[in-house]
Enzyme design. Structure first.
Site, PDB file in Angstrom:
ATOM      1  N   HIS A 246      39.817  49.199  30.492  1.00  0.00           N
ATOM      2  CA  HIS A 246      39.705  48.070  29.567  1.00  0.00           C
ATOM      3  C   HIS A 246      40.744  48.253  28.457  1.00  0.00           C
ATOM      4  O   HIS A 246      41.911  47.932  28.636  1.00  0.00           O
ATOM      5  CB  HIS A 246      38.277  47.997  29.034  1.00  0.00           C
ATOM      6  N   HIS A 286      46.545  39.886  36.534  1.00  0.00           N
ATOM      7  CA  HIS A 286      45.212  39.620  35.994  1.00  0.00           C
ATOM      8  C   HIS A 286      44.523  38.650  36.944  1.00  0.00           C
ATOM      9  O   HIS A 286      45.060  37.574  37.218  1.00  0.00           O
ATOM     10  CB  HIS A 286      45.297  39.008  34.595  1.00  0.00           C
ATOM     11  N   ASP A 334      48.270  43.617  28.008  1.00  0.00           N
ATOM     12  CA  ASP A 334      48.445  45.055  27.754  1.00  0.00           C
ATOM     13  C   ASP A 334      49.913  45.427  27.650  1.00  0.00           C
ATOM     14  O   ASP A 334      50.306  46.230  26.799  1.00  0.00           O
ATOM     15  CB  ASP A 334      47.790  45.868  28.866  1.00  0.00           C
TER      16      ASP A 334
END
Length: 392
Positions: A246, A286, A334
């Site tokens: 995460h 994603h 990210d």
């Protein structure tokens, strides 16, 4: 390959059309694999059968299980945010549009009550006594400790508690005194960011303020559903965020960028890096954004305009592009956070601090929505072990 199904066979088992099957993949409900010889995707039979069982459970559970999670399935209703056709929306407002001008405080107000009130006019709170003893801890550990130190009675489930908690989080993450300054400016001051970087921080905080029912938000809602305090719920979110799968994504992406920049052959270093952590592509891909993460596209677009007179940033973006080509994947948030942290010499872990502070706005919204529903989250498990047998 023997256990993989073609698209028509998988759709037939699930009782859906091919477009619906493809939507399951884009939403992360089902994996697809390539056979290396054809452009047609295949679907693991075990995954298809498991999804079919879940669909059957949903039908048996009925509307009660779908509308509320207490003693039901892991599905819940929310008015806070959703992801639709590759776009992230906060109460119907597109996050990338908000990022053009809004602050995290404004985004929080939108998430909390559709912007009906301005909660951030109150003064900054005092730090919990004893937090100074955690000076050597990581920023995230200090933030978790700050939430644990707050007595349940001090911060009930009320939106008026939100600004104080977010300012306390900022102080704990940055190891500074609590401040009523806009949160992006607090980050900028702590990291000596210039005006361009400050604007980038503002946009990043808005884009990361919420993301539907992700792992940390689900943890927050579970804790809030028990009647626990708001600090306790936020502590659960921070704990979930600490995991490598995460909040740890930006740290992994930073390692990839650092190794590639230091290597004689950047592409070779990128390939070697991802072979060691496969199949997870840190910083790329994603399941909810098959056409690319709009948050990453927005932030990397700004970085591209800033790179014209910044050789280090240009080199970082070149590595990002090379990695995307090698992986045949598009960047996610990210990677954008890691590029920002590395390019501007912010402290290592700054990306995670941005993530945690931003997401606290969404966590507070979800905690209060869950508490207001008065429903205890308690999904049922599907037992897949041995059935009854004698103990010897």
């Amino acid at each position: 390959m023997k256990n993989d199904l073609s698209a028509p066979d998988a759709a037939r088992l699930l009782g859906v059309s091919l477009p619906t099957l493809y939507s399951y993949v884009s939403r992360g409900l089902l994996a697809s694999v390539s056979n290396g010889q054809s452009r047609h995707k295949r679907y693991p039979q075990e995954d298809v059968l498991r999804l079919a069982a879940r669909k059957s459970d949903a039908k048996r559970g009925g509307q009660t299980a779908t509308a509320a999670m207490h003693w039901g399935l892991p599905v819940l209703e929310t008015q806070i945010s959703h992801i639709l056709d590759g776009r992230l929306l906060y109460r119907g407002c597109e996050a990338t549009t908000l990022a053009q001008h809004a602050t995290l405080e404004a985004a929080a107000g939108l998430l909390w009550d559709d912007g009906a009130s301005d909660y951030f006019q109150q003064n900054a709170p005092a730090l919990p006594p004893g937090l100074a003893s955690a000076a050597d801890a990581t920023p995230l550990a200090r933030a978790m400790l700050a939430m644990a130190m707050l007595a349940p009675a001090d911060m009930p489930h009320a939106l008026e508690s939100g600004p104080a908690l977010m300012r306390l989080l900022a102080a704990a993450l940055l190891q500074t005194a609590p401040s009523a300054l806009p949160l992006h400016q607090q980050l900028a001051q702590a990291w000596q960011a210039d005006a361009e970087q400050t604007e980038l921080l503002r946009a990043a905080l808005v884009l990361l303020a919420d993301h539907e029912l992700n792992a940390s938000t689900f943890a927050v809602r579970c804790v809030a559903s028990t009647g626990a305090s708001l600090p306790a719920a936020l502590g659960a979110g921070l704990a979930a965020l600490s995991g490598d799968k995460h909040g740890g994504g930006s740290a992994a992406a930073r390692r990839m960028l650092t190794q590639a920049l230091a290597a004689p052959d950047a592409r070779e270093a990128i390939s070697a890096f991802y072979k060691t952590i496969a199949p997870a592509f840190a910083g790329f891909g994603h399941p909810l954004y098959p056409d690319g993460d709009p948050r990453a596209a927005y932030l990397l677009g700004i970085l591209s305009t800033m790179a014209r007179d910044k050789p280090q940033l240009a080199a970082i973006l070149a590595v990002c592009a090379a990695a995307g080509q090698l992986l045949d994947a598009r960047p996610n948030a990210d990677l954008a956070l890691a590029a920002m942290e590395l390019a501007f010499d912010w402290p290592e872990g700054a990306a995670l601090s941005v993530f945690a502070l931003a997401r606290s706005a969404g966590w507070i919204a979800h905690a209060n929505e869950q508490a207001a529903s008065a429903a205890l989250i308690r999904p049922r498990a599907r037992y897949i072990g041995r059935h009854q047998r004698d103990w010897k």
